[in-house]
Design an enzyme around this catalytic site. Structure first.
Site, PDB file in Angstrom:
ATOM      1  N   ALA A  22      15.003  -4.227  45.460  1.00 59.10           N
ATOM      2  CA  ALA A  22      14.275  -5.240  44.691  1.00 59.10           C
ATOM      3  C   ALA A  22      14.759  -6.644  45.025  1.00 59.10           C
ATOM      4  O   ALA A  22      14.143  -7.630  44.619  1.00 59.10           O
ATOM      5  CB  ALA A  22      14.438  -4.980  43.191  1.00 59.10           C
TER       6      ALA A  22
ATOM      7  N   ASP B 224      28.534  -7.216  43.199  1.00 55.32           N
ATOM      8  CA  ASP B 224      27.389  -6.465  43.734  1.00 55.32           C
ATOM      9  C   ASP B 224      27.684  -4.969  43.613  1.00 55.32           C
ATOM     10  O   ASP B 224      28.839  -4.570  43.468  1.00 55.32           O
ATOM     11  CB  ASP B 224      27.162  -6.842  45.206  1.00 55.32           C
ATOM     12  CG  ASP B 224      25.730  -6.536  45.659  1.00 55.32           C
ATOM     13  OD1 ASP B 224      24.850  -6.332  44.796  1.00 55.32           O
ATOM     14  OD2 ASP B 224      25.489  -6.513  46.888  1.00 55.32           O
ATOM     15  N   GLU B 225      26.651  -4.146  43.655  1.00 56.22           N
ATOM     16  CA  GLU B 225      26.807  -2.688  43.524  1.00 56.22           C
ATOM     17  C   GLU B 225      27.553  -2.338  42.234  1.00 56.22           C
ATOM     18  O   GLU B 225      28.413  -1.446  42.199  1.00 56.22           O
ATOM     19  CB  GLU B 225      27.540  -2.095  44.739  1.00 56.22           C
ATOM     20  CG  GLU B 225      26.935  -2.451  46.088  1.00 56.22           C
ATOM     21  CD  GLU B 225      25.554  -1.857  46.324  1.00 56.22           C
ATOM     22  OE1 GLU B 225      25.071  -1.047  45.499  1.00 56.22           O
ATOM     23  OE2 GLU B 225      24.936  -2.206  47.352  1.00 56.22           O
TER      24      GLU B 225
ATOM     25  N   VAL C 297      25.948   9.632  44.447  1.00 58.45           N
ATOM     26  CA  VAL C 297      26.213   8.583  45.429  1.00 58.45           C
ATOM     27  C   VAL C 297      25.964   9.089  46.842  1.00 58.45           C
ATOM     28  O   VAL C 297      26.598  10.040  47.292  1.00 58.45           O
ATOM     29  CB  VAL C 297      27.673   8.083  45.312  1.00 58.45           C
ATOM     30  CG1 VAL C 297      27.932   6.982  46.327  1.00 58.45           C
ATOM     31  CG2 VAL C 297      27.955   7.592  43.909  1.00 58.45           C
TER      32      VAL C 297
ATOM     33  N   THR D  62      15.826  -1.345  40.313  1.00 56.09           N
ATOM     34  CA  THR D  62      15.849  -0.164  41.161  1.00 56.09           C
ATOM     35  C   THR D  62      16.198  -0.609  42.581  1.00 56.09           C
ATOM     36  O   THR D  62      16.533  -1.773  42.811  1.00 56.09           O
ATOM     37  CB  THR D  62      14.497   0.582  41.039  1.00 56.09           C
ATOM     38  OG1 THR D  62      14.564   1.761  41.813  1.00 56.09           O
ATOM     39  CG2 THR D  62      13.343  -0.278  41.510  1.00 56.09           C
TER      40      THR D  62
ATOM     41  N   SER E 270      20.821  -8.212  45.936  1.00 53.04           N
ATOM     42  CA  SER E 270      21.837  -8.891  46.752  1.00 53.04           C
ATOM     43  C   SER E 270      21.355 -10.273  47.161  1.00 53.04           C
ATOM     44  O   SER E 270      22.144 -11.219  47.226  1.00 53.04           O
ATOM     45  CB  SER E 270      22.168  -8.055  47.994  1.00 53.04           C
ATOM     46  OG  SER E 270      22.694  -6.800  47.611  1.00 53.04           O
TER      47      SER E 270
END
Ligand SMILES: [Zn+2]
EC number: 2.7.1.21
Length: 189
Positions: free
Chosen positions: A13, A84-85, A167, A10, A16
């Site tokens: 956390a 990432d993402e 988003v 989530t 990254s």
């Protein structure tokens, strides 16, 4: 043999942070890595992955139209690709990453959110949950001490939003990670 990894959690956390540490471990040994992040998230400035604990690294952005297999193939050989993402990948891009793992033998480590503030899977995460060779959870806790698995988005009034677009980029101030019990309470269930 290379593998496709999904590290999910989530909000807030430390995904990254985990990504940047792992990438650093490769670079420290003189190995070349490719860092990708979504162009949707520009909190860290364009082409940058930043952690809340203060570390960051330059990264290349991807948009939904990018063919990530070709992006990776152009840069091969690479020791590892970090994404990432990853929740913002399209399902097609998740397959492109799987193809890079299989056909180029390059490990791909994806880091992303599992669900949005409504409790629905993100498309990129849904595809990666289906395709990944290894799935790992990055853990964090709810205010009650239980594992946090859900996230609420706070509106300007401080109440949890029940509707809205999936988003909306924001950091600590607009998202709170909760256990399912407290998420249900916050959502009025
Ligand atoms: Zn809780």
């Amino acid at each position: 043999m290379a593998k496709l990894f999904l590290h999910y959690s989530t909000m807030n956390a430390g995904k990254s942070t985990a990504l940047l540490q792992a990438a650093h471990n490769y670079r420290e040994r003189g190995m070349e890595v490719l860092l990708l992040t979504s162009a949707v998230d520009d909190r860290a400035g364009p082409g940058r992955i930043a952690s809340r604990i203060g570390i960051s690294s330059a990264a290349e952005c991807f948009v939904p139209e990018d063919d990530l297999f070709h992006r990776i193939a152009e840069r091969a050989p690479l020791a590892c690709v970090f994404v990432d993402e990853a929740q913002f990948l399209t399902a097609q891009q998740a397959w492109q990453l799987a193809r890079a793992v299989d056909d180029l033998d390059i490990p791909v480590m994806c880091y992303g959110l599992r669900t949005d503030f409504r409790g629905d899977l993100f498309p990129g995460s849904a595809a990666l949950l289906a395709l990944a060779d290894e799935i790992r959870e990055v853990r964090t806790v709810c205010h009650c001490g239980r594992k946090a698995t859900m996230v609420v988005r706070l509106g300007p009034d401080g109440a949890a939003a029940r509707e809205g677009s999936q988003v909306q980029i924001g950091g600590n101030e607009s998202y709170v990670s909760l256990c399912r019990r407290h998420w249900r309470a916050a959502m009025g269930d």
